[in-house]
Design a protein around this motif. Structure first.
Motif, PDB file in Angstrom:
ATOM      1  N   UNK A  36       0.804  -1.225   0.000  1.00  0.00           N
ATOM      2  CA  UNK A  36       0.000   0.000   0.000  1.00  0.00           C
ATOM      3  C   UNK A  36       0.838   1.277   0.000  1.00  0.00           C
ATOM      4  N   UNK A  37       2.154   1.149   0.057  1.00  0.00           N
ATOM      5  CA  UNK A  37       3.004   2.348   0.010  1.00  0.00           C
ATOM      6  C   UNK A  37       2.874   3.077  -1.324  1.00  0.00           C
ATOM      7  N   UNK A  38       2.640   2.339  -2.392  1.00  0.00           N
ATOM      8  CA  UNK A  38       2.545   2.956  -3.724  1.00  0.00           C
ATOM      9  C   UNK A  38       1.390   3.945  -3.808  1.00  0.00           C
ATOM     10  N   UNK A 167      -3.430  10.538  10.405  1.00  0.00           N
ATOM     11  CA  UNK A 167      -1.980  10.487  10.197  1.00  0.00           C
ATOM     12  C   UNK A 167      -1.653  10.127   8.750  1.00  0.00           C
ATOM     13  N   UNK A 168      -2.359   9.141   8.188  1.00  0.00           N
ATOM     14  CA  UNK A 168      -2.079   8.731   6.808  1.00  0.00           C
ATOM     15  C   UNK A 168      -2.380   9.855   5.824  1.00  0.00           C
ATOM     16  N   UNK A 169      -3.483  10.569   6.042  1.00  0.00           N
ATOM     17  CA  UNK A 169      -3.833  11.670   5.132  1.00  0.00           C
ATOM     18  C   UNK A 169      -2.833  12.820   5.234  1.00  0.00           C
ATOM     19  N   UNK A 170      -2.434  13.159   6.469  1.00  0.00           N
ATOM     20  CA  UNK A 170      -1.449  14.231   6.648  1.00  0.00           C
ATOM     21  C   UNK A 170      -0.114  13.840   6.019  1.00  0.00           C
ATOM     22  N   UNK A 177       6.191   8.775   3.581  1.00  0.00           N
ATOM     23  CA  UNK A 177       5.859   7.400   3.224  1.00  0.00           C
ATOM     24  C   UNK A 177       4.711   6.854   4.063  1.00  0.00           C
ATOM     25  N   UNK A 178       4.155   5.756   3.609  1.00  0.00           N
ATOM     26  CA  UNK A 178       3.044   5.062   4.282  1.00  0.00           C
ATOM     27  C   UNK A 178       3.603   3.908   5.100  1.00  0.00           C
ATOM     28  N   UNK A 185       5.618  10.663  13.612  1.00  0.00           N
ATOM     29  CA  UNK A 185       6.196  10.573  14.949  1.00  0.00           C
ATOM     30  C   UNK A 185       7.706  10.797  14.910  1.00  0.00           C
ATOM     31  N   UNK A 186       8.366  10.193  13.925  1.00  0.00           N
ATOM     32  CA  UNK A 186       9.815  10.342  13.793  1.00  0.00           C
ATOM     33  C   UNK A 186      10.197  11.811  13.581  1.00  0.00           C
TER      34      UNK A 186
END
Length: 200
Positions: A36-38, A167-170, A177-178, A185-186
């Motif tokens: 799902x990273x793509x 978080x994913x949308x931001x 990356x996903x 957080x990093x």
């Protein structure tokens, strides 16, 4: 009692053998993060197709890790919802077939209840009820009062996006990356506290 537990509500195919509701004998997880990273997020149809290819190998590996005969399995449990419907269908169908083939009882489990009861796994001393539990998963954020086993009161939940979705949308907007949570957080750890005054 030993239960073969199957979970496929979102983007991970998993199976575990659990004894007496607290002891994890084996646990196998097939992650779809790289898939799902793509798209910087989970595409439901893609997730469901991946579950189809992973469900049998994951179940086989969990049984092999448990190193117990099939006759020692007392029941099969499976996540029945909430979740992505295509992903859920894969897990439920596999559980139904195995329950019929092996002549085992089939237990339908609510996904959110699974999150709540995960707090009981691997503990020498179980929490004393009642307990207040916050569940912050990818798609559902709930504040629940567990009064007695099986007796829960929903005290609050997110009105729109859950924390995981936000978080994913931001992260997608920031071209990170996903999945977005760990990346944000990093970066936050190296940020400057108080830089922005955000309203409540």
């Amino acid at each position: 009692m030993k239960i073969l537990a199957i979970e496929s509500s979102f983007d991970e195919t998993s199976c575990a053998v659990v004894e007496a509701g607290v002891k994890v004998i084996s646990s196998v997880i097939a992650s779809q993060v790289l898939l799902h990273q793509a798209t910087h997020g989970t595409v439901p149809e893609v997730a469901a197709r991946a579950h189809v290819g992973q469900i049998i190998p994951v179940i086989e590996q969990a049984l092999k890790q448990a190193d117990i005969p099939l006759s020692a399995i007392d029941a099969i449990a499976v996540t029945q919802g909430p979740g992505l419907i295509g992903s859920l269908i894969v897990g439920v169908t596999a559980a139904q077939v195995l329950a019929r083939l092996w002549n085992k009882p089939l237990l339908a489990v609510n996904h959110i209840w699974g999150h709540l009861y995960a707090n009981f796994l691997g503990r020498d001393q179980l929490p004393q009820l009642p307990v207040l539990i916050i569940s912050v998963s990818g798609g559902h954020n709930d504040l629940v009062l567990l009064k007695e086993h099986g007796q829960m009161e929903l005290l609050g939940q997110t009105q729109d996006d859950s924390a995981g979705e936000a978080f994913d949308k931001a992260a997608r907007m920031l071209d990170l990356s996903y999945p977005g949570g760990p990346e944000i957080e990093k970066l936050a750890r190296s940020g400057r506290p108080g830089q922005f005054q955000l309203p409540r």
